[in-house]
Scaffold this motif. Structure first.
Motif, PDB file in Angstrom:
ATOM      1  N   ASN A  70      89.460  54.337  15.402  1.00  0.00           N
ATOM      2  CA  ASN A  70      88.830  54.522  14.835  1.00  0.00           C
ATOM      3  C   ASN A  70      88.633  56.334  14.236  1.00  0.00           C
ATOM      4  O   ASN A  70      89.593  57.361  12.908  1.00  0.00           O
ATOM      5  CB  ASN A  70      87.714  54.306  14.004  1.00  0.00           C
ATOM      6  CG  ASN A  70      87.839  52.847  13.807  1.00  0.00           C
ATOM      7  OD1 ASN A  70      89.169  52.328  13.203  1.00  0.00           O
ATOM      8  ND2 ASN A  70      86.677  52.368  13.687  1.00  0.00           N
ATOM      9  N   ALA A  71      87.799  57.133  14.909  1.00  0.00           N
ATOM     10  CA  ALA A  71      88.236  58.832  15.247  1.00  0.00           C
ATOM     11  C   ALA A  71      89.542  59.268  14.701  1.00  0.00           C
ATOM     12  O   ALA A  71      89.391  60.285  13.887  1.00  0.00           O
ATOM     13  CB  ALA A  71      87.489  58.464  16.153  1.00  0.00           C
ATOM     14  N   GLN A  72      90.562  59.228  15.767  1.00  0.00           N
ATOM     15  CA  GLN A  72      91.817  59.885  15.356  1.00  0.00           C
ATOM     16  C   GLN A  72      92.259  59.374  14.052  1.00  0.00           C
ATOM     17  O   GLN A  72      92.766  60.516  13.568  1.00  0.00           O
ATOM     18  CB  GLN A  72      92.673  58.677  16.570  1.00  0.00           C
ATOM     19  CG  GLN A  72      94.460  59.487  16.762  1.00  0.00           C
ATOM     20  CD  GLN A  72      94.264  60.917  17.162  1.00  0.00           C
ATOM     21  OE1 GLN A  72      93.789  61.260  18.493  1.00  0.00           O
ATOM     22  NE2 GLN A  72      95.339  61.221  17.131  1.00  0.00           N
ATOM     23  N   ASP A  73      92.308  58.133  13.736  1.00  0.00           N
ATOM     24  CA  ASP A  73      92.862  58.146  12.620  1.00  0.00           C
ATOM     25  C   ASP A  73      91.587  58.543  11.022  1.00  0.00           C
ATOM     26  O   ASP A  73      92.636  59.293  10.314  1.00  0.00           O
ATOM     27  CB  ASP A  73      92.299  56.660  11.445  1.00  0.00           C
ATOM     28  CG  ASP A  73      92.975  56.178  10.660  1.00  0.00           C
ATOM     29  OD1 ASP A  73      94.014  56.436  10.339  1.00  0.00           O
ATOM     30  OD2 ASP A  73      92.004  55.487   9.725  1.00  0.00           O
ATOM     31  N   THR A  74      90.693  58.903  11.146  1.00  0.00           N
ATOM     32  CA  THR A  74      89.705  60.322  10.326  1.00  0.00           C
ATOM     33  C   THR A  74      90.767  61.458  10.550  1.00  0.00           C
ATOM     34  O   THR A  74      90.916  61.926   9.808  1.00  0.00           O
ATOM     35  CB  THR A  74      88.769  60.407  10.995  1.00  0.00           C
ATOM     36  OG1 THR A  74      88.194  58.487  10.489  1.00  0.00           O
ATOM     37  CG2 THR A  74      87.976  60.700  10.148  1.00  0.00           C
ATOM     38  N   ILE A  75      90.700  61.627  11.572  1.00  0.00           N
ATOM     39  CA  ILE A  75      91.222  62.781  11.769  1.00  0.00           C
ATOM     40  C   ILE A  75      92.999  63.186  11.767  1.00  0.00           C
ATOM     41  O   ILE A  75      93.246  64.088  10.381  1.00  0.00           O
ATOM     42  CB  ILE A  75      91.223  63.590  13.349  1.00  0.00           C
ATOM     43  CG1 ILE A  75      89.979  63.657  14.132  1.00  0.00           C
ATOM     44  CG2 ILE A  75      91.517  64.698  13.144  1.00  0.00           C
ATOM     45  CD1 ILE A  75      89.577  63.804  15.968  1.00  0.00           C
ATOM     46  N   THR A  76      93.351  62.306  11.226  1.00  0.00           N
ATOM     47  CA  THR A  76      94.856  62.479  10.579  1.00  0.00           C
ATOM     48  C   THR A  76      94.922  62.347   9.414  1.00  0.00           C
ATOM     49  O   THR A  76      95.777  62.887   8.998  1.00  0.00           O
ATOM     50  CB  THR A  76      95.617  61.012  11.440  1.00  0.00           C
ATOM     51  OG1 THR A  76      95.417  60.955  12.603  1.00  0.00           O
ATOM     52  CG2 THR A  76      96.567  61.055  11.031  1.00  0.00           C
ATOM     53  N   ARG A  77      93.472  61.165   9.099  1.00  0.00           N
ATOM     54  CA  ARG A  77      94.297  61.430   7.156  1.00  0.00           C
ATOM     55  C   ARG A  77      93.093  62.706   6.794  1.00  0.00           C
ATOM     56  O   ARG A  77      93.965  63.081   5.602  1.00  0.00           O
ATOM     57  CB  ARG A  77      93.079  60.165   7.091  1.00  0.00           C
ATOM     58  CG  ARG A  77      93.281  59.037   7.110  1.00  0.00           C
ATOM     59  CD  ARG A  77      92.761  57.690   6.596  1.00  0.00           C
ATOM     60  NE  ARG A  77      93.189  57.024   7.013  1.00  0.00           N
ATOM     61  CZ  ARG A  77      93.113  55.411   6.453  1.00  0.00           C
ATOM     62  NH1 ARG A  77      92.616  55.909   4.707  1.00  0.00           N
ATOM     63  NH2 ARG A  77      94.005  54.303   6.612  1.00  0.00           N
ATOM     64  N   ALA A  78      92.327  63.604   7.311  1.00  0.00           N
ATOM     65  CA  ALA A  78      91.625  64.580   6.661  1.00  0.00           C
ATOM     66  C   ALA A  78      92.743  65.623   7.295  1.00  0.00           C
ATOM     67  O   ALA A  78      92.821  66.660   6.649  1.00  0.00           O
ATOM     68  CB  ALA A  78      90.530  65.031   8.026  1.00  0.00           C
ATOM     69  N   GLY A  79      94.171  65.391   7.329  1.00  0.00           N
ATOM     70  CA  GLY A  79      94.996  66.387   8.045  1.00  0.00           C
ATOM     71  C   GLY A  79      95.049  67.493   8.966  1.00  0.00           C
ATOM     72  O   GLY A  79      95.516  68.550   9.435  1.00  0.00           O
ATOM     73  N   GLY A  80      93.840  67.022   9.950  1.00  0.00           N
ATOM     74  CA  GLY A  80      94.134  68.073  11.586  1.00  0.00           C
ATOM     75  C   GLY A  80      95.200  67.598  12.359  1.00  0.00           C
ATOM     76  O   GLY A  80      95.308  68.514  12.591  1.00  0.00           O
ATOM     77  N   ALA A  81      94.835  66.564  12.633  1.00  0.00           N
ATOM     78  CA  ALA A  81      96.161  66.583  13.247  1.00  0.00           C
ATOM     79  C   ALA A  81      97.300  66.086  13.365  1.00  0.00           C
ATOM     80  O   ALA A  81      98.314  65.626  13.490  1.00  0.00           O
ATOM     81  CB  ALA A  81      95.686  65.841  15.112  1.00  0.00           C
TER      82      ALA A  81
END
Length: 74
Positions: free
Chosen positions: A63-74
């Motif tokens: 979930n944390a990884q998905d949140t970062i990905t959706r925010a355009g971070g990684a």
């Protein structure tokens, strides 16, 4: 008569989790330290493809990884 947890708009499982946490936090120090780990849970999942499971992942980390990905971070 409706149940308080229903009137508050939460599920019974959520109600139990909140009530359990309140009871654990109200214990004296020694008993509280022994009871705290009972409130932790670990959920893992694996995405299935073509009838075979993929790599198991921790739900919180995914979930944390998905949140970062959706925010355009990684």
């Amino acid at each position: 008569m409706t149940f308080a947890w229903k009137a508050a708009g939460i599920t019974y499982n959520r109600y139990l989790a909140v009530a359990s946490r309140v009871v654990r936090r109200s214990l004296k120090e020694e008993k509280r330290l022994a009871a705290e780990p009972r409130g932790e849970s670990e959920v893992r999942f694996a995405k299935w493809s073509n009838g075979k499971p993929g790599e198991p992942k921790h739900l919180a980390e995914a979930n944390a990884q998905d949140t970062i990905t959706r925010a355009g971070g990684a």
